[in-house]
Design a protein around this motif. Structure first.
Motif, PDB file in Angstrom:
ATOM      1  N   THR A 208      -5.389   4.716  -2.526  1.00  0.00           N
ATOM      2  CA  THR A 208      -4.892   3.586  -3.309  1.00  0.00           C
ATOM      3  C   THR A 208      -3.542   3.936  -3.932  1.00  0.00           C
ATOM      4  O   THR A 208      -3.255   5.104  -4.182  1.00  0.00           O
ATOM      5  CB  THR A 208      -5.867   3.199  -4.439  1.00  0.00           C
ATOM      6  OG1 THR A 208      -6.113   4.345  -5.253  1.00  0.00           O
ATOM      7  CG2 THR A 208      -7.187   2.693  -3.879  1.00  0.00           C
TER       8      THR A 208
ATOM      9  N   ARG B   4      -3.424  -4.820   3.021  1.00  0.00           N
ATOM     10  CA  ARG B   4      -3.632  -3.702   2.086  1.00  0.00           C
ATOM     11  C   ARG B   4      -4.996  -3.049   2.315  1.00  0.00           C
ATOM     12  O   ARG B   4      -5.094  -1.817   2.394  1.00  0.00           O
ATOM     13  CB  ARG B   4      -3.521  -4.196   0.645  1.00  0.00           C
ATOM     14  CG  ARG B   4      -3.815  -3.111  -0.398  1.00  0.00           C
ATOM     15  CD  ARG B   4      -3.795  -3.645  -1.812  1.00  0.00           C
ATOM     16  NE  ARG B   4      -4.716  -4.735  -2.036  1.00  0.00           N
ATOM     17  CZ  ARG B   4      -6.033  -4.588  -2.191  1.00  0.00           C
ATOM     18  NH1 ARG B   4      -6.590  -3.381  -2.132  1.00  0.00           N
ATOM     19  NH2 ARG B   4      -6.806  -5.631  -2.390  1.00  0.00           N
TER      20      ARG B   4
ATOM     21  N   ALA C 277       0.855  -1.195   0.000  1.00  0.00           N
ATOM     22  CA  ALA C 277       0.000   0.000   0.000  1.00  0.00           C
ATOM     23  C   ALA C 277       0.882   1.233   0.000  1.00  0.00           C
ATOM     24  O   ALA C 277       2.042   1.171   0.414  1.00  0.00           O
ATOM     25  CB  ALA C 277      -0.916   0.014   1.223  1.00  0.00           C
TER      26      ALA C 277
ATOM     27  N   SER D 132      -6.083   4.907   5.588  1.00  0.00           N
ATOM     28  CA  SER D 132      -5.628   6.080   4.829  1.00  0.00           C
ATOM     29  C   SER D 132      -6.803   6.961   4.423  1.00  0.00           C
ATOM     30  O   SER D 132      -6.703   8.187   4.458  1.00  0.00           O
ATOM     31  CB  SER D 132      -4.853   5.638   3.583  1.00  0.00           C
ATOM     32  OG  SER D 132      -3.623   5.044   3.942  1.00  0.00           O
TER      33      SER D 132
ATOM     34  N   GLU E 108      -5.488   0.812   3.522  1.00  0.00           N
ATOM     35  CA  GLU E 108      -6.176   1.743   2.625  1.00  0.00           C
ATOM     36  C   GLU E 108      -7.422   2.334   3.291  1.00  0.00           C
ATOM     37  O   GLU E 108      -7.732   3.513   3.107  1.00  0.00           O
ATOM     38  CB  GLU E 108      -6.514   1.052   1.309  1.00  0.00           C
ATOM     39  CG  GLU E 108      -5.271   0.784   0.462  1.00  0.00           C
ATOM     40  CD  GLU E 108      -5.561   0.140  -0.880  1.00  0.00           C
ATOM     41  OE1 GLU E 108      -6.717  -0.305  -1.098  1.00  0.00           O
ATOM     42  OE2 GLU E 108      -4.639   0.093  -1.716  1.00  0.00           O
TER      43      GLU E 108
END
Length: 298
Positions: A267, A224, A93, A231, A228
């Motif tokens: 992403t 991942r 990521a 994030s 994400e």
């Protein structure tokens, strides 16, 4: 802790254990948010975090399987290792992209240096030589037709004392050290190191090995997704990052309120990483083009 064969061990509740090395920087915020908000647990993962002062310090452990993932991993270092054949790199990521004032070139309040052009030939501290800091600062100075400085390697926690003792003329500090050095030493910003050609450039990510992904495809995909999701949370709610920072970085709750945060991409973007590769090629940090797309874990 990771292992060389048969995937990684599981905790008592059945979750797969992953050991992640991370720097105590704003880059790692999504990692801590994913852990503390239960996003890793939701993916069946038990993530253990080990603090390091340079991501490169964790590379031997990654290669031996003692660490499964390196967070806040400086892309420049790991793309170079991939090109040299010392690391079969995979990017789980993206970490952060460079945003205004997430890193600054700082000088003492009474320094004779008044403009970026004054940095030519002067000693500037960076955490790692020939890496993202010098790469981006060189690009900014080149765009201004200014001369380049001479770089000195000094770890982030030691940059303030080095500046105070006049061991260097300036320091290239990232958050949260950037704000701390300004507040504690009265240092001033000579240059926003997150501006110009540096702005929006991918700086760090969550990296592992091709062998780990092959042995642990479910864990890699779950990691991942969790990062994400964290994030997206960090990007949409900066207050969540500011609340998290004092728990793992050397920053007070009050300092965390004023820190300049990086951009947290939801992403990974091969096009953004190609921009970094082109800049590395231009400055001789890579000898050939690397296509980052096959390195990204889906």
């Amino acid at each position: 802790m990771g292992c060389d064969t048969g995937g990684t061990p599981h905790s008592a509740d059945g979750r797969q254990q992953l050991t992640v090395a991370a720097l105590p920087l704003t880059d790692s915020a999504a990692l801590y948010l994913a852990r503390d908000r239960g996003l890793f647990a939701k993916e069946g993962l038990d993530v253990r975090i080990q603090t390091v002062q340079q991501s490169i310090q964790a590379l031997p452990a990654l290669l031996k399987g003692q660490v499964d993932v390196i967070a806040s991993a400086n892309y420049v270092t790991y793309l170079q290792a991939y090109e040299k054949g010392t690391l079969d790199l995979r990017i789980l990521a993206e970490g952060v992209r460079i945003a205004p004032h997430m890193m600054d070139v700082l000088v003492p309040g009474d320094s004779a240096l008044k403009s970026p052009a004054d940095l030519a030939g002067k000693k500037v501290a960076v955490a790692v030589l020939n890496n993202i800091q010098s790469l981006t600062l060189n690009a900014i100075l080149d765009a201004r037709h200014a001369g380049r400085p001479v770089y000195r390697q000094i770890l982030f926690p030691q940059m303030g004392p080095a500046l105070q003792r006049s061991q260097v003329d300036a320091v290239h500090a990232v958050e949260p050290f950037d704000t701390a050095i300004q507040g504690e030493l009265g240092a001033r910003v000579l240059l926003d190191a997150g501006s110009g050609p540096a702005k929006g450039l991918p700086a760090s990510g969550y990296v592992t090995t091709a062998a780990f992904v092959k042995k642990n495809p479910k864990a890699a995909a779950g990691f991942r997704r969790a990062v994400e999701a964290a994030s997206r949370l960090a990007a949409g709610d900066p207050a969540a990052v500011r609340t998290e920072l004092p728990a793992y970085a050397k920053v007070t709750a009050d300092q965390a309120k004023s820190i300049h945060l990086p951009a947290y991409p939801a992403t990974a973007d091969p096009a953004a990483l190609r921009r970094l590769v082109r800049l590395m090629r231009a400055q001789g940090l890579l000898t050939k083009d690397i296509d980052p797309a096959p390195l990204l874990v889906k």
